[in-house]
Design a protein around this motif. Structure first.
Motif, PDB file in Angstrom:
ATOM      1  N   ALA A  33       0.854  -1.189   0.000  1.00 26.13           N
ATOM      2  CA  ALA A  33       0.000   0.000   0.000  1.00 26.13           C
ATOM      3  C   ALA A  33       0.889   1.237   0.000  1.00 26.13           C
ATOM      4  CB  ALA A  33      -0.903   0.016   1.235  1.00 26.13           C
ATOM      5  N   MET A  34       0.450   2.265  -0.709  1.00 30.49           N
ATOM      6  CA  MET A  34       1.194   3.526  -0.746  1.00 30.49           C
ATOM      7  C   MET A  34       0.264   4.667  -0.371  1.00 30.49           C
ATOM      8  SD  MET A  34       3.289   5.299  -3.815  1.00 30.49           S
ATOM      9  CE  MET A  34       4.136   6.851  -3.542  1.00 30.49           C
ATOM     10  N   ALA A  35       0.694   5.436   0.624  1.00 30.65           N
ATOM     11  CA  ALA A  35      -0.027   6.647   1.016  1.00 30.65           C
ATOM     12  C   ALA A  35       0.735   7.826   0.416  1.00 30.65           C
ATOM     13  CB  ALA A  35      -0.100   6.762   2.532  1.00 30.65           C
ATOM     14  N   HIS A  36       0.146   8.430  -0.594  1.00 30.13           N
ATOM     15  CA  HIS A  36       0.769   9.605  -1.207  1.00 30.13           C
ATOM     16  C   HIS A  36       0.719  10.768  -0.218  1.00 30.13           C
ATOM     17  CE1 HIS A  36       0.990   7.797  -5.218  1.00 30.13           C
ATOM     18  NE2 HIS A  36      -0.119   7.168  -4.850  1.00 30.13           N
ATOM     19  N   GLU A  37       1.403  11.845  -0.510  1.00 34.48           N
ATOM     20  CA  GLU A  37       1.359  13.022   0.336  1.00 34.48           C
ATOM     21  C   GLU A  37      -0.110  13.369   0.607  1.00 34.48           C
ATOM     22  OE1 GLU A  37       3.104  12.666  -2.421  1.00 34.48           O
ATOM     23  OE2 GLU A  37       5.139  13.423  -2.131  1.00 34.48           O
ATOM     24  N   GLN A  38      -0.428  13.617   1.856  1.00 34.43           N
ATOM     25  CA  GLN A  38      -1.751  13.966   2.366  1.00 34.43           C
ATOM     26  C   GLN A  38      -2.751  12.809   2.317  1.00 34.43           C
ATOM     27  OE1 GLN A  38      -3.156  17.939   1.443  1.00 34.43           O
ATOM     28  NE2 GLN A  38      -1.087  18.583   0.912  1.00 34.43           N
ATOM     29  N   GLY A  39      -2.278  11.593   2.039  1.00 37.03           N
ATOM     30  CA  GLY A  39      -3.141  10.417   2.093  1.00 37.03           C
ATOM     31  C   GLY A  39      -3.222   9.897   3.517  1.00 37.03           C
ATOM     32  N   VAL A  40      -4.416   9.818   4.055  1.00 42.55           N
ATOM     33  CA  VAL A  40      -4.607   9.380   5.445  1.00 42.55           C
ATOM     34  C   VAL A  40      -4.362   7.877   5.538  1.00 42.55           C
ATOM     35  CG1 VAL A  40      -6.232   9.218   7.363  1.00 42.55           C
ATOM     36  CG2 VAL A  40      -6.239  11.249   5.888  1.00 42.55           C
ATOM     37  N   HIS A  41      -3.519   7.486   6.505  1.00 45.22           N
ATOM     38  CA  HIS A  41      -3.153   6.086   6.687  1.00 45.22           C
ATOM     39  C   HIS A  41      -2.781   5.825   8.141  1.00 45.22           C
ATOM     40  CE1 HIS A  41       0.536   8.341   6.026  1.00 45.22           C
ATOM     41  NE2 HIS A  41       1.176   7.387   6.713  1.00 45.22           N
ATOM     42  N   GLY A  42      -2.720   4.565   8.497  1.00 42.90           N
ATOM     43  CA  GLY A  42      -2.297   4.136   9.829  1.00 42.90           C
ATOM     44  C   GLY A  42      -2.049   2.639   9.779  1.00 42.90           C
ATOM     45  N   PHE A  43      -1.538   2.075  10.867  1.00 44.51           N
ATOM     46  CA  PHE A  43      -1.298   0.630  10.898  1.00 44.51           C
ATOM     47  C   PHE A  43      -1.336   0.114  12.322  1.00 44.51           C
ATOM     48  CE2 PHE A  43       2.916   2.604  10.967  1.00 44.51           C
ATOM     49  CZ  PHE A  43       3.523   1.971  12.042  1.00 44.51           C
ATOM     50  N   ARG A  44      -1.620  -1.195  12.433  1.00 44.05           N
ATOM     51  CA  ARG A  44      -1.627  -1.894  13.722  1.00 44.05           C
ATOM     52  C   ARG A  44      -1.659  -3.392  13.443  1.00 44.05           C
ATOM     53  NH1 ARG A  44      -7.782   0.113  14.715  1.00 44.05           N
ATOM     54  NH2 ARG A  44      -8.817  -1.654  13.727  1.00 44.05           N
ATOM     55  N   ASN A  45      -1.437  -4.176  14.479  1.00 42.90           N
ATOM     56  CA  ASN A  45      -1.545  -5.633  14.352  1.00 42.90           C
ATOM     57  C   ASN A  45      -2.722  -6.078  15.210  1.00 42.90           C
ATOM     58  OD1 ASN A  45      -1.352  -8.380  14.237  1.00 42.90           O
ATOM     59  ND2 ASN A  45       0.743  -8.507  14.971  1.00 42.90           N
ATOM     60  N   ASP A  46      -3.816  -6.444  14.565  1.00 48.75           N
ATOM     61  CA  ASP A  46      -5.005  -6.924  15.277  1.00 48.75           C
ATOM     62  C   ASP A  46      -4.987  -8.432  15.469  1.00 48.75           C
ATOM     63  OD1 ASP A  46      -6.074  -4.353  15.394  1.00 48.75           O
ATOM     64  OD2 ASP A  46      -7.265  -4.612  13.570  1.00 48.75           O
ATOM     65  N   GLY A  47      -3.991  -9.113  14.903  1.00 48.41           N
ATOM     66  CA  GLY A  47      -3.957 -10.574  14.922  1.00 48.41           C
ATOM     67  C   GLY A  47      -3.292 -11.169  16.141  1.00 48.41           C
ATOM     68  N   ASP A  48      -3.314 -12.489  16.196  1.00 48.27           N
ATOM     69  CA  ASP A  48      -2.737 -13.240  17.309  1.00 48.27           C
ATOM     70  C   ASP A  48      -1.296 -13.658  17.057  1.00 48.27           C
ATOM     71  OD1 ASP A  48      -5.098 -13.117  18.830  1.00 48.27           O
ATOM     72  OD2 ASP A  48      -5.935 -14.839  17.748  1.00 48.27           O
ATOM     73  N   GLU A  49      -0.746 -13.320  15.897  1.00 45.14           N
ATOM     74  CA  GLU A  49       0.636 -13.638  15.533  1.00 45.14           C
ATOM     75  C   GLU A  49       1.415 -12.351  15.295  1.00 45.14           C
ATOM     76  OE1 GLU A  49       1.756 -16.770  15.437  1.00 45.14           O
ATOM     77  OE2 GLU A  49      -0.241 -17.506  15.972  1.00 45.14           O
ATOM     78  N   PRO A  50       2.745 -12.379  15.450  1.00 43.37           N
ATOM     79  CA  PRO A  50       3.542 -11.195  15.124  1.00 43.37           C
ATOM     80  C   PRO A  50       3.381 -10.838  13.643  1.00 43.37           C
ATOM     81  CG  PRO A  50       4.873 -12.841  16.268  1.00 43.37           C
ATOM     82  CD  PRO A  50       3.563 -13.488  15.926  1.00 43.37           C
ATOM     83  N   ALA A  51       3.613  -9.579  13.323  1.00 41.89           N
ATOM     84  CA  ALA A  51       3.565  -9.107  11.939  1.00 41.89           C
ATOM     85  C   ALA A  51       4.773  -8.213  11.699  1.00 41.89           C
ATOM     86  CB  ALA A  51       2.277  -8.334  11.675  1.00 41.89           C
ATOM     87  N   SER A  52       5.233  -8.188  10.449  1.00 39.33           N
ATOM     88  CA  SER A  52       6.340  -7.296  10.107  1.00 39.33           C
ATOM     89  C   SER A  52       6.112  -6.722   8.718  1.00 39.33           C
ATOM     90  CB  SER A  52       7.683  -8.033  10.168  1.00 39.33           C
ATOM     91  OG  SER A  52       7.739  -9.042   9.190  1.00 39.33           O
ATOM     92  N   MET A  53       6.738  -5.571   8.487  1.00 40.89           N
ATOM     93  CA  MET A  53       6.583  -4.890   7.207  1.00 40.89           C
ATOM     94  C   MET A  53       7.810  -4.034   6.940  1.00 40.89           C
ATOM     95  SD  MET A  53       3.973  -1.847   8.230  1.00 40.89           S
ATOM     96  CE  MET A  53       4.027  -1.196   9.887  1.00 40.89           C
ATOM     97  N   LEU A  54       7.945  -3.655   5.687  1.00 44.33           N
ATOM     98  CA  LEU A  54       8.902  -2.630   5.306  1.00 44.33           C
ATOM     99  C   LEU A  54       8.110  -1.349   5.088  1.00 44.33           C
ATOM    100  CD1 LEU A  54      11.154  -4.489   2.706  1.00 44.33           C
ATOM    101  CD2 LEU A  54      11.688  -3.932   5.092  1.00 44.33           C
ATOM    102  N   ILE A  55       8.649  -0.242   5.580  1.00 41.08           N
ATOM    103  CA  ILE A  55       8.049   1.068   5.356  1.00 41.08           C
ATOM    104  C   ILE A  55       9.053   1.879   4.539  1.00 41.08           C
ATOM    105  CG2 ILE A  55       7.122   3.159   6.400  1.00 41.08           C
ATOM    106  CD1 ILE A  55       6.597   1.534   8.956  1.00 41.08           C
ATOM    107  N   LEU A  56       8.586   2.386   3.412  1.00 34.16           N
ATOM    108  CA  LEU A  56       9.428   3.162   2.510  1.00 34.16           C
ATOM    109  C   LEU A  56       8.941   4.608   2.488  1.00 34.16           C
ATOM    110  CD1 LEU A  56      11.602   3.113   0.159  1.00 34.16           C
ATOM    111  CD2 LEU A  56       9.631   2.883  -1.369  1.00 34.16           C
ATOM    112  N   PHE A  57       9.847   5.553   2.711  1.00 33.78           N
ATOM    113  CA  PHE A  57       9.529   6.976   2.663  1.00 33.78           C
ATOM    114  C   PHE A  57      10.176   7.589   1.442  1.00 33.78           C
ATOM    115  CE2 PHE A  57       9.921   5.649   7.059  1.00 33.78           C
ATOM    116  CZ  PHE A  57       8.670   5.986   7.536  1.00 33.78           C
TER     117      PHE A  57
END
Length: 157
Positions: free
Chosen positions: A91-115
């Motif tokens: 997913a890509m949030a362009h400038e002024q694109g509203v976004h957020g993140f969290r882990n609602d699951g029962d397992e760990p989660a990981s991601m790469l965040i690119l700026f």
């Protein structure tokens, strides 16, 4: 025939970008900060433990932020709703694109965040990690000042 300069290749061994505990089940690794990429981009590996909050909905005025799910199930705020994403999703949030993140699951989660461009986002993450490791929660004024310093505009949804 002459060749381009081989010194124009940067390599960062894992020891140069260790995993940093950010409190409450979160950790991060500054893989390629803007200082290394000459401001072209910044890359962060971000890990969230099970049922761990991340970033509430917000936007940035001067840079885009992209998310690539590596493992687990990650819940992203995109398109005005929280949605679950799996490894390989992007997913890509362009400038002024509203976004957020969290882990609602029962397992760990990981991601790469690119700026893009490579703003000094590592300072934001370092400050957030410091706050997350403290015994006391931050004040509203402290968080407002942090967000203002780092082009993060929080949104009530």
């Amino acid at each position: 025939m002459s060749h381009p300069d081989p010194a124009l290749v940067d390599v960062r061994p894992l020891a140069d970008h260790p995993l940093v505990e950010a409190g409450e089940g979160r950790s991060l690794r500054m893989v390629a900060p803007g200082a290394v990429t000459r401001g072209r981009f910044g890359l962060v590996e971000y890990r969230l433990g099970p049922r761990t909050p991340g970033a509430a909905p917000h936007y940035h005025r001067t840079f885009a932020e992209s998310f690539y799910v590596l493992s687990g199930r990650l819940t992203l705020y995109v398109g005005g709703a929280w949605q679950t994403y799996r490894p390989g999703d992007f997913a890509m949030a362009h400038e002024q694109g509203v976004h957020g993140f969290r882990n609602d699951g029962d397992e760990p989660a990981s991601m790469l965040i690119l700026f893009t461009p490579g703003v000094a986002r590592e300072a934001f993450f370092a400050e957030m990690a410091e706050i997350g490791r403290r015994d006391q929660p931050p004040t509203k004024e402290e968080m407002a000042a942090l967000y203002a310093r780092h082009d993060q505009v929080m949104v009530d949804v």
